[in-house]
Design a protein around this motif. Structure first.
Motif, PDB file in Angstrom:
ATOM      1  N   UNK A 189      58.003  35.716  77.215  1.00 22.62           N
ATOM      2  CA  UNK A 189      59.304  35.309  76.709  1.00 22.62           C
ATOM      3  C   UNK A 189      60.305  36.455  76.837  1.00 22.62           C
ATOM      4  N   UNK A 190      61.535  36.109  77.136  1.00 28.86           N
ATOM      5  CA  UNK A 190      62.591  37.107  77.241  1.00 28.86           C
ATOM      6  C   UNK A 190      62.727  37.664  78.646  1.00 28.86           C
ATOM      7  N   UNK A 191      63.746  38.509  78.821  1.00 30.24           N
ATOM      8  CA  UNK A 191      64.044  39.092  80.129  1.00 30.24           C
ATOM      9  C   UNK A 191      63.748  40.574  80.207  1.00 30.24           C
ATOM     10  N   UNK A 192      63.676  41.226  79.061  1.00 31.49           N
ATOM     11  CA  UNK A 192      63.584  42.673  79.030  1.00 31.49           C
ATOM     12  C   UNK A 192      62.262  43.137  78.423  1.00 31.49           C
ATOM     13  N   UNK A 193      61.935  44.412  78.670  1.00 32.86           N
ATOM     14  CA  UNK A 193      60.797  45.089  78.039  1.00 32.86           C
ATOM     15  C   UNK A 193      59.446  44.465  78.402  1.00 32.86           C
ATOM     16  N   UNK A 194      59.355  43.772  79.509  1.00 37.83           N
ATOM     17  CA  UNK A 194      58.055  43.212  79.902  1.00 37.83           C
ATOM     18  C   UNK A 194      57.058  44.326  80.224  1.00 37.83           C
ATOM     19  N   UNK A 195      57.515  45.354  80.940  1.00 32.07           N
ATOM     20  CA  UNK A 195      56.622  46.463  81.251  1.00 32.07           C
ATOM     21  C   UNK A 195      56.309  47.265  79.990  1.00 32.07           C
ATOM     22  N   UNK A 196      57.316  47.490  79.155  1.00 33.71           N
ATOM     23  CA  UNK A 196      57.069  48.202  77.895  1.00 33.71           C
ATOM     24  C   UNK A 196      56.039  47.446  77.053  1.00 33.71           C
ATOM     25  N   UNK A 197      56.202  46.141  76.941  1.00 32.31           N
ATOM     26  CA  UNK A 197      55.258  45.350  76.154  1.00 32.31           C
ATOM     27  C   UNK A 197      53.851  45.439  76.709  1.00 32.31           C
ATOM     28  N   UNK A 198      53.736  45.424  78.044  1.00 35.13           N
ATOM     29  CA  UNK A 198      52.412  45.539  78.667  1.00 35.13           C
ATOM     30  C   UNK A 198      51.775  46.886  78.329  1.00 35.13           C
ATOM     31  N   UNK A 199      52.539  47.969  78.445  1.00 31.07           N
ATOM     32  CA  UNK A 199      51.996  49.296  78.142  1.00 31.07           C
ATOM     33  C   UNK A 199      51.640  49.391  76.666  1.00 31.07           C
ATOM     34  N   UNK A 200      52.475  48.833  75.812  1.00 27.36           N
ATOM     35  CA  UNK A 200      52.226  48.880  74.374  1.00 27.36           C
ATOM     36  C   UNK A 200      50.933  48.150  74.004  1.00 27.36           C
ATOM     37  N   UNK A 201      50.670  47.045  74.689  1.00 23.76           N
ATOM     38  CA  UNK A 201      49.455  46.272  74.393  1.00 23.76           C
ATOM     39  C   UNK A 201      48.200  46.911  74.961  1.00 23.76           C
ATOM     40  N   UNK A 202      48.318  47.527  76.135  1.00 29.43           N
ATOM     41  CA  UNK A 202      47.116  47.943  76.873  1.00 29.43           C
ATOM     42  C   UNK A 202      46.967  49.448  77.038  1.00 29.43           C
ATOM     43  N   UNK A 203      48.059  50.198  76.891  1.00 28.49           N
ATOM     44  CA  UNK A 203      47.991  51.627  77.175  1.00 28.49           C
ATOM     45  C   UNK A 203      47.732  51.922  78.641  1.00 28.49           C
ATOM     46  N   UNK A 255      50.681  52.024  84.638  1.00 27.73           N
ATOM     47  CA  UNK A 255      52.048  51.661  84.268  1.00 27.73           C
ATOM     48  C   UNK A 255      52.760  52.840  83.606  1.00 27.73           C
ATOM     49  N   UNK A 256      52.032  53.615  82.809  1.00 25.66           N
ATOM     50  CA  UNK A 256      52.617  54.824  82.231  1.00 25.66           C
ATOM     51  C   UNK A 256      53.032  55.804  83.328  1.00 25.66           C
ATOM     52  N   UNK A 257      52.245  55.845  84.410  1.00 24.91           N
ATOM     53  CA  UNK A 257      52.590  56.699  85.535  1.00 24.91           C
ATOM     54  C   UNK A 257      53.899  56.293  86.187  1.00 24.91           C
ATOM     55  N   UNK A 258      54.178  54.993  86.206  1.00 27.45           N
ATOM     56  CA  UNK A 258      55.457  54.504  86.735  1.00 27.45           C
ATOM     57  C   UNK A 258      56.615  55.053  85.905  1.00 27.45           C
ATOM     58  N   UNK A 259      56.488  54.966  84.585  1.00 27.65           N
ATOM     59  CA  UNK A 259      57.550  55.456  83.699  1.00 27.65           C
ATOM     60  C   UNK A 259      57.755  56.949  83.900  1.00 27.65           C
ATOM     61  N   UNK A 260      56.676  57.689  84.048  1.00 28.43           N
ATOM     62  CA  UNK A 260      56.800  59.125  84.261  1.00 28.43           C
ATOM     63  C   UNK A 260      57.481  59.424  85.593  1.00 28.43           C
ATOM     64  N   UNK A 261      57.196  58.616  86.614  1.00 29.73           N
ATOM     65  CA  UNK A 261      57.860  58.797  87.908  1.00 29.73           C
ATOM     66  C   UNK A 261      59.366  58.574  87.792  1.00 29.73           C
ATOM     67  N   UNK A 262      59.759  57.558  87.028  1.00 27.20           N
ATOM     68  CA  UNK A 262      61.184  57.277  86.848  1.00 27.20           C
ATOM     69  C   UNK A 262      61.843  58.411  86.082  1.00 27.20           C
ATOM     70  N   UNK A 263      61.206  58.867  85.006  1.00 34.62           N
ATOM     71  CA  UNK A 263      61.766  59.978  84.239  1.00 34.62           C
ATOM     72  C   UNK A 263      61.973  61.210  85.132  1.00 34.62           C
ATOM     73  N   UNK A 264      60.953  61.529  85.911  1.00 33.36           N
ATOM     74  CA  UNK A 264      61.017  62.713  86.760  1.00 33.36           C
ATOM     75  C   UNK A 264      62.123  62.578  87.796  1.00 33.36           C
ATOM     76  N   UNK A 265      62.232  61.402  88.405  1.00 30.71           N
ATOM     77  CA  UNK A 265      63.260  61.185  89.425  1.00 30.71           C
ATOM     78  C   UNK A 265      64.654  61.334  88.825  1.00 30.71           C
ATOM     79  N   UNK A 266      64.850  60.743  87.671  1.00 30.37           N
ATOM     80  CA  UNK A 266      66.164  60.799  87.021  1.00 30.37           C
ATOM     81  C   UNK A 266      66.512  62.236  86.646  1.00 30.37           C
ATOM     82  N   UNK A 267      65.556  62.958  86.059  1.00 32.08           N
ATOM     83  CA  UNK A 267      65.827  64.331  85.637  1.00 32.08           C
ATOM     84  C   UNK A 267      66.194  65.216  86.825  1.00 32.08           C
ATOM     85  N   UNK A 268      65.528  65.022  87.944  1.00 30.37           N
ATOM     86  CA  UNK A 268      65.777  65.862  89.117  1.00 30.37           C
ATOM     87  C   UNK A 268      67.098  65.528  89.806  1.00 30.37           C
ATOM     88  N   UNK A 269      67.497  64.267  89.774  1.00 35.43           N
ATOM     89  CA  UNK A 269      68.620  63.837  90.594  1.00 35.43           C
ATOM     90  C   UNK A 269      69.883  63.461  89.817  1.00 35.43           C
TER      91      UNK A 269
END
Length: 321
Positions: A80-94, A98-112
């Motif tokens: 249900x809903x449009x947002x936080x689908x990946x967050x919800x998945x990580x929250x349920x399963x750890x 998927x956590x590696x994806x978030x870290x990749x995004x953080x790293x890319x944003x910080x560098x660029x």
């Protein structure tokens, strides 16, 4: 007596035809100019307009394939809903991948882009025949939610997979649409700006003078949607390709500058999302209330699981670059 009458007549004529001082000139406020190449709205520069239209290799092919699998085969599509689908998945399963994806995004944003951005949410974006998720033209109001937004926010919209449809959605860039953005104070919230540009949109559309950009992407590359840009993800009509309907799947991450929340964005579609409401109502997770410090729910995942008495997830397979 005749002289007196003549004098009175002359005085009356002078009163009728006397020369008056010119009225003070009416002050006419100049029409606000369109944002210039530096993105100035009312003299304040908007750094986001300098961002590139797209960026390369935000995620690896393994990561994009994994996120696609989660959406099509892991049940995220039907949540249900449009947002936080990946967050919800990580929250349920750890899920470490998927956590590696978030870290990749953080790293890319910080560098660029800088280190003072918060991943506010994630959102899958699937476009196929008879599937529309965000069809109306809009600005993303949540970019303006903090006191220090500085007109620096952006979306990273990463292409995950497609069939004959690797172009991103319609964006109306500032430099190509001066009549649409003319005079907008880009530091005003999105609702205030919309009251101005929405009145122009219909006429400019009818006149056929809107300049749209639909950027081609490779899988793993990302469209950058700059804070003030008006856009719509599902306006394009699809045509069959070799007897099959084209489709594309992407995932977006909204990057907002850190700061105190000054606008709860009451009219935002995000505000009505069930997961957004659930996060805001949970005392263990960030508050979305005015006056609170904006924090990313992705930064709370590990401590949230600990607070609930759940063990840290076992290390899973590491995805290669």
């Amino acid at each position: 007596m005749r002289a007196l009458l003549l004098l009175v007549g002359v005085l009356i004529l002078l009163a009728l035809f006397r020369i008056q001082d010119p009225a003070p000139a009416t002050t006419i406020e100049p029409t606000p100019a369109a944002p210039n190449a530096a993105g100035a709205g009312w003299g304040r520069p908007c750094p986001a307009v300098h961002y590139p239209r797209s960026v390369k290799s935000v995620l690896t092919r393994n990561q994009t394939a994994y996120l696609s699998s989660l959406y099509f085969h892991g049940g995220l599509r039907w949540l249900q809903g449009r947002y936080f689908k990946l967050w919800g998945h990580i929250n349920r399963t750890g899920d470490p991948a998927a956590l590696g994806v978030i870290e990749s995004v953080r790293t890319y944003v910080a560098r660029n882009f800088g280190t003072d951005f918060v991943i506010l949410n994630d959102f899958y974006s699937y476009k196929a025949i008879n599937v529309t998720m965000f069809p109306l033209r809009h600005q993303d109001g949540n970019f303006w939610m903090t006191d220090s937004h500085g007109c620096r926010g952006f979306n990273l919209w990463v292409l995950l997979d497609h069939h004959g449809y690797n172009t991103a959605f319609s964006v109306l860039p500032l430099h190509a649409n001066p009549d649409l953005y003319r005079g907008l104070d880009l530091f005003m919230n999105a609702s205030a700006q919309r009251r101005i540009w929405s009145l122009r949109l219909k006429g400019l559309t009818k006149a056929g003078v809107l300049a749209e950009e639909r950027t081609p992407l490779r899988i793993g590359d990302a469209l950058v949607v700059r804070q003030p840009e008006i856009h719509a993800t599902d306006k394009e009509k699809l045509k069959k390709l070799d007897g099959q309907w084209p489709w594309r799947l992407a995932i977006g991450f909204k990057l907002v500058t850190q700061g105190l929340i000054v606008d709860e964005c009451a009219k935002s579609t995000l505000r009505t999302d069930p997961m957004y409401r659930a996060i805001g109502a949970d005392p263990l997770l960030p508050s979305w209330k005015k006056g609170a410090q904006l924090e990313s729910p992705f930064d709370y995942l590990e401590q949230y699981r600990r607070a609930r008495g759940e063990a840290a997830p076992a290390a899973g397979p590491q995805m290669s670059e």
